[in-house]
Design a protein around this motif. Structure first.
Motif, PDB file in Angstrom:
ATOM      1  N   SER A 131     -13.064  28.963  14.396  1.00 48.49           N
ATOM      2  CA  SER A 131     -12.031  29.988  14.240  1.00 48.49           C
ATOM      3  C   SER A 131     -10.779  29.714  15.066  1.00 48.49           C
ATOM      4  CB  SER A 131     -12.612  31.357  14.617  1.00 48.49           C
ATOM      5  OG  SER A 131     -13.037  31.363  15.975  1.00 48.49           O
ATOM      6  N   ASP A 132     -10.749  28.604  15.768  1.00 52.76           N
ATOM      7  CA  ASP A 132      -9.579  28.252  16.597  1.00 52.76           C
ATOM      8  C   ASP A 132      -8.409  27.869  15.693  1.00 52.76           C
ATOM      9  OD1 ASP A 132      -7.740  27.375  18.418  1.00 52.76           O
ATOM     10  OD2 ASP A 132      -8.962  25.742  19.231  1.00 52.76           O
ATOM     11  N   SER A 133      -7.459  28.758  15.547  1.00 55.70           N
ATOM     12  CA  SER A 133      -6.322  28.527  14.644  1.00 55.70           C
ATOM     13  C   SER A 133      -5.375  27.450  15.144  1.00 55.70           C
ATOM     14  CB  SER A 133      -5.547  29.830  14.443  1.00 55.70           C
ATOM     15  OG  SER A 133      -5.074  30.337  15.682  1.00 55.70           O
ATOM     16  N   SER A 134      -5.449  27.114  16.428  1.00 54.10           N
ATOM     17  CA  SER A 134      -4.565  26.083  16.975  1.00 54.10           C
ATOM     18  C   SER A 134      -5.104  24.671  16.747  1.00 54.10           C
ATOM     19  CB  SER A 134      -4.363  26.305  18.473  1.00 54.10           C
ATOM     20  OG  SER A 134      -5.585  26.125  19.182  1.00 54.10           O
ATOM     21  N   ARG A 135      -6.343  24.579  16.260  1.00 60.13           N
ATOM     22  CA  ARG A 135      -6.965  23.269  16.052  1.00 60.13           C
ATOM     23  C   ARG A 135      -6.381  22.585  14.823  1.00 60.13           C
ATOM     24  NH1 ARG A 135     -11.826  21.704  13.367  1.00 60.13           N
ATOM     25  NH2 ARG A 135     -12.270  23.897  12.890  1.00 60.13           N
ATOM     26  N   LEU A 136      -5.960  21.333  14.975  1.00 58.41           N
ATOM     27  CA  LEU A 136      -5.423  20.566  13.856  1.00 58.41           C
ATOM     28  C   LEU A 136      -6.557  20.186  12.912  1.00 58.41           C
ATOM     29  CD1 LEU A 136      -2.929  18.201  15.728  1.00 58.41           C
ATOM     30  CD2 LEU A 136      -2.404  20.293  14.459  1.00 58.41           C
ATOM     31  N   THR A 137      -6.293  20.210  11.625  1.00 55.00           N
ATOM     32  CA  THR A 137      -7.301  19.893  10.622  1.00 55.00           C
ATOM     33  C   THR A 137      -7.206  18.434  10.223  1.00 55.00           C
ATOM     34  OG1 THR A 137      -7.195  22.138   9.749  1.00 55.00           O
ATOM     35  CG2 THR A 137      -8.184  20.471   8.333  1.00 55.00           C
ATOM     36  N   ASN A 138      -8.328  17.747  10.259  1.00 59.01           N
ATOM     37  CA  ASN A 138      -8.383  16.356   9.828  1.00 59.01           C
ATOM     38  C   ASN A 138      -8.566  16.320   8.309  1.00 59.01           C
ATOM     39  OD1 ASN A 138      -9.594  13.717   9.115  1.00 59.01           O
ATOM     40  ND2 ASN A 138      -9.559  13.358  11.321  1.00 59.01           N
ATOM     41  N   GLN A 139      -7.616  15.720   7.611  1.00 56.63           N
ATOM     42  CA  GLN A 139      -7.619  15.698   6.146  1.00 56.63           C
ATOM     43  C   GLN A 139      -8.130  14.380   5.576  1.00 56.63           C
ATOM     44  OE1 GLN A 139      -6.971  18.313   4.447  1.00 56.63           O
ATOM     45  NE2 GLN A 139      -5.788  19.664   5.789  1.00 56.63           N
ATOM     46  N   SER A 140      -8.743  13.549   6.393  1.00 60.91           N
ATOM     47  CA  SER A 140      -9.175  12.224   5.934  1.00 60.91           C
ATOM     48  C   SER A 140     -10.192  12.342   4.807  1.00 60.91           C
ATOM     49  CB  SER A 140      -9.804  11.436   7.082  1.00 60.91           C
ATOM     50  OG  SER A 140      -8.872  11.200   8.116  1.00 60.91           O
ATOM     51  N   SER A 141     -10.068  11.447   3.851  1.00 61.49           N
ATOM     52  CA  SER A 141     -11.048  11.368   2.776  1.00 61.49           C
ATOM     53  C   SER A 141     -12.321  10.717   3.308  1.00 61.49           C
ATOM     54  CB  SER A 141     -10.498  10.559   1.609  1.00 61.49           C
ATOM     55  OG  SER A 141     -10.305   9.203   2.001  1.00 61.49           O
ATOM     56  N   LEU A 142     -13.371  10.792   2.515  1.00 69.64           N
ATOM     57  CA  LEU A 142     -14.630  10.167   2.911  1.00 69.64           C
ATOM     58  C   LEU A 142     -14.453   8.668   3.090  1.00 69.64           C
ATOM     59  CD1 LEU A 142     -17.586  10.891   3.461  1.00 69.64           C
ATOM     60  CD2 LEU A 142     -18.062  10.465   1.041  1.00 69.64           C
ATOM     61  N   SER A 143     -13.718   8.031   2.198  1.00 66.71           N
ATOM     62  CA  SER A 143     -13.495   6.585   2.305  1.00 66.71           C
ATOM     63  C   SER A 143     -12.687   6.236   3.553  1.00 66.71           C
ATOM     64  CB  SER A 143     -12.787   6.057   1.051  1.00 66.71           C
ATOM     65  OG  SER A 143     -11.566   6.714   0.825  1.00 66.71           O
ATOM     66  N   GLN A 144     -11.728   7.068   3.912  1.00 65.99           N
ATOM     67  CA  GLN A 144     -10.944   6.811   5.126  1.00 65.99           C
ATOM     68  C   GLN A 144     -11.810   6.962   6.375  1.00 65.99           C
ATOM     69  OE1 GLN A 144      -7.887   9.736   4.317  1.00 65.99           O
ATOM     70  NE2 GLN A 144      -6.403   8.165   3.677  1.00 65.99           N
ATOM     71  N   LEU A 145     -12.675   7.961   6.374  1.00 64.22           N
ATOM     72  CA  LEU A 145     -13.577   8.133   7.507  1.00 64.22           C
ATOM     73  C   LEU A 145     -14.560   6.971   7.603  1.00 64.22           C
ATOM     74  CD1 LEU A 145     -14.364  11.963   7.259  1.00 64.22           C
ATOM     75  CD2 LEU A 145     -13.125  10.804   9.103  1.00 64.22           C
ATOM     76  N   PHE A 146     -15.028   6.500   6.465  1.00 62.00           N
ATOM     77  CA  PHE A 146     -15.969   5.375   6.450  1.00 62.00           C
ATOM     78  C   PHE A 146     -15.289   4.114   6.984  1.00 62.00           C
ATOM     79  CE2 PHE A 146     -18.508   1.973   4.617  1.00 62.00           C
ATOM     80  CZ  PHE A 146     -19.803   2.442   4.775  1.00 62.00           C
ATOM     81  N   MET A 147     -14.074   3.854   6.533  1.00 63.22           N
ATOM     82  CA  MET A 147     -13.338   2.667   6.995  1.00 63.22           C
ATOM     83  C   MET A 147     -13.072   2.728   8.490  1.00 63.22           C
ATOM     84  SD  MET A 147     -12.390   0.364   4.628  1.00 63.22           S
ATOM     85  CE  MET A 147     -10.772  -0.225   5.090  1.00 63.22           C
ATOM     86  N   SER A 148     -12.617   3.879   8.982  1.00 64.78           N
ATOM     87  CA  SER A 148     -12.308   3.983  10.408  1.00 64.78           C
ATOM     88  C   SER A 148     -13.572   3.914  11.260  1.00 64.78           C
ATOM     89  CB  SER A 148     -11.535   5.275  10.685  1.00 64.78           C
ATOM     90  OG  SER A 148     -12.240   6.416  10.230  1.00 64.78           O
ATOM     91  N   PHE A 149     -14.704   4.339  10.701  1.00 69.66           N
ATOM     92  CA  PHE A 149     -15.993   4.199  11.393  1.00 69.66           C
ATOM     93  C   PHE A 149     -16.313   2.721  11.593  1.00 69.66           C
ATOM     94  CE2 PHE A 149     -20.613   3.684  11.335  1.00 69.66           C
ATOM     95  CZ  PHE A 149     -21.035   4.623  12.265  1.00 69.66           C
ATOM     96  N   LEU A 150     -16.186   1.930  10.535  1.00 69.46           N
ATOM     97  CA  LEU A 150     -16.450   0.496  10.642  1.00 69.46           C
ATOM     98  C   LEU A 150     -15.510  -0.161  11.648  1.00 69.46           C
ATOM     99  CD1 LEU A 150     -16.856  -0.397   6.843  1.00 69.46           C
ATOM    100  CD2 LEU A 150     -18.692  -0.109   8.520  1.00 69.46           C
ATOM    101  N   GLU A 151     -14.261   0.230  11.589  1.00 72.32           N
ATOM    102  CA  GLU A 151     -13.274  -0.364  12.497  1.00 72.32           C
ATOM    103  C   GLU A 151     -13.553   0.004  13.946  1.00 72.32           C
ATOM    104  OE1 GLU A 151      -8.397  -0.724  12.868  1.00 72.32           O
ATOM    105  OE2 GLU A 151      -9.310   0.588  11.361  1.00 72.32           O
ATOM    106  N   LYS A 152     -13.933   1.251  14.179  1.00 67.94           N
ATOM    107  CA  LYS A 152     -14.149   1.730  15.549  1.00 67.94           C
ATOM    108  C   LYS A 152     -15.281   0.970  16.251  1.00 67.94           C
ATOM    109  CE  LYS A 152     -13.439   5.941  16.272  1.00 67.94           C
ATOM    110  NZ  LYS A 152     -13.470   7.396  16.079  1.00 67.94           N
ATOM    111  N   PHE A 153     -16.344   0.642  15.505  1.00 66.65           N
ATOM    112  CA  PHE A 153     -17.512   0.018  16.126  1.00 66.65           C
ATOM    113  C   PHE A 153     -17.649  -1.474  15.795  1.00 66.65           C
ATOM    114  CE2 PHE A 153     -18.730   4.555  15.671  1.00 66.65           C
ATOM    115  CZ  PHE A 153     -18.805   4.858  17.021  1.00 66.65           C
ATOM    116  N   SER A 154     -16.614  -2.071  15.223  1.00 67.01           N
ATOM    117  CA  SER A 154     -16.687  -3.494  14.880  1.00 67.01           C
ATOM    118  C   SER A 154     -16.758  -4.387  16.115  1.00 67.01           C
ATOM    119  CB  SER A 154     -15.495  -3.891  14.008  1.00 67.01           C
ATOM    120  OG  SER A 154     -14.275  -3.686  14.704  1.00 67.01           O
TER     121      SER A 154
END
Length: 425
Positions: free
Chosen positions: A238-261
């Motif tokens: 309910s925190d209205s000041s929190r920014l919303t992450n709009q990443s698609s599933l594919s974008q999240l998957f790609m950044s996951f691979l990149e983060k732990f490569s």
């Protein structure tokens, strides 16, 4: 079609295949009932109940996922702490009865593990891990279940990452790679560290060490954890000041691979802490010293336990390489769906993802269960059967009113009902 669009469609198709169907839920509840009957026949386990936990309860299991079982010993309404030798003796009793009864396969007893475990395979080809009084495992499962209430992409990502890890043979702690709980925590950590963040540090969901609070009357201990998490999850959502992450599933998957490569290099000096939601320098973290592990993924609910303690240096290099090679594959300019599928799933899954579309394929010819077009929610009747059995036993023990559901916001009602807290005494 762009590479990102192709990856997105492929990931969605994979989810259609690996999501559990009604039959997958029903089979697992049937197995639970069968094991309960076995336990009831053992004199040393009189009054004990068979309770699921792990990915089945957190709703993070795939169609072919394992089933984790805890045999909860009868101790009235209080949490019982059984010693390791006692657990070994009881599991040995279970092993003997299962061998005599027949119908259970590949029985292996890991008596000297940190938590003694009896492993087996059912006639439905479902692998089961049986332990004694694993309340901490049950509560960890519930916490992961609730995390999906913050963002539904969490469950999708966990299922995809677990299948990908199996395809690359890096999801087997027996051979020095990652267990499924560690993979789930990596997804939690990814959601905490992407920009903007999707999850908060888990200390904001449950401050302190959750396993230390599992003492005394079970109903009260569970209620404390549940209510604390409910309040904090509601506050975060309910925190209205929190920014919303709009990443698609594919974008999240790609950044996951990149983060732990580069996890192999990074693990030499830093550990992963979902509790604080950041990489932690090992040399300055007194909880993690001395450094004796190839990689450190801290259990946020049982600090400072390392969930990746079985990972070897050799396997860590393979894990890092799997991240990097998959990242290169999905970034390739000349990729097609067959290339993507081969990099993301096992061969037995890919057969449903090649043309003609898997929705129209039959798998009767090769002995594999046919794919049904969409995931179906668990069968309510089977779940109520298990739920009512547990509720009746607890009523008999405490001679009090039935337990009430502690409501975490919007939790799937049928799965939540399996996890009704015990009556207070």
């Amino acid at each position: 079609m762009s590479g990102g669009q192709l990856l997105e469609l492929t990931l969605r198709d994979i989810l259609q295949v690996i999501n559990p169907l009604r039959e997958d839920w029903s089979i697992r509840f049937y197995i639970i009932n069968e094991l309960q009957a076995v336990v009831q026949s053992i004199e040393s386990l009189r009054g004990a109940t068979v309770e699921p936990f792990g990915s089945f309860v957190s709703n993070l299991f795939t169609r072919w996922g394992d089933l984790d079982i805890s045999i909860e010993l009868s101790n009235g309404s209080h949490i019982l702490s059984a010693g390791k030798k006692h657990k070994q003796m009881l599991l040995d009793d279970v092993l003997r009865v299962l061998r005599t009864k027949g119908g259970w396969h590949k029985l292996h007893f890991f008596a000297n593990a940190r938590i003694p475990i009896l492993k087996l395979e059912t006639s439905h080809s479902i692998s089961c891990d049986i332990s004694i009084n694993n309340l901490s495992g049950q509560m960890k499962s519930k916490l992961l279940f609730w995390m999906n209430e913050i963002d539904g992409r969490f469950r999708d990502m966990v299922l995809l990452i677990k299948e990908w890890a199996k395809a690359h043979n890096i999801n087997d702690p027996k051979f020095g790679s990652l267990n499924s709980y560690s993979l789930s925590l990596l997804v939690v950590f990814h959601f905490q560290t992407c920009v903007p963040a999707i999850f908060p540090p888990l200390k904001e969901i449950y401050p302190g060490n959750m396993v230390d609070d599992l003492i005394g009357v079970r109903a009260l201990a569970e209620k404390h954890v549940e209510e604390t998490c409910a309040v904090n999850i509601n506050r975060y959502r309910s925190d209205s000041s929190r920014l919303t992450n709009q990443s698609s599933l594919s974008q999240l998957f790609m950044s996951f691979l990149e983060k732990f490569s580069d996890i192999s290099a990074k693990a030499a000096t830093q550990g992963i802490s979902p509790y604080t939601g950041q990489w932690e320098d090992i040399d300055t973290n007194m909880r993690w010293l001395p450094k004796t592990y190839a990689v450190f993924i801290e259990d946020p609910f049982e600090q400072p336990v390392n969930t990746a303690r079985t990972v070897s240096n050799k396997q860590l290099a393979r894990i890092s390489n799997s991240f990097q090679t998959t990242l290169n594959m999905v970034n390739a300019a000349n990729q097609d769906q067959s290339m993507l599928v081969s990099a993301l799933v096992r061969p037995q899954i890919s057969q449903f993802l090649v043309k003609p579309p898997f929705r129209c394929q039959s798998s009767h010819s090769n002995g594999t269960r046919p794919q049904i077009p969409r995931a179906i929610q668990p069968a309510g009747g089977v779940q109520h059967q298990f739920q009512n059995r547990r509720s009746q036993k607890r009523q008999n023990e405490t001679n009090q009113r039935p337990a009430q559901v502690v409501h975490i916001p919007k939790v799937h009602s049928q799965v939540q009902q399996v996890w009704r807290p015990r009556s207070e005494s």
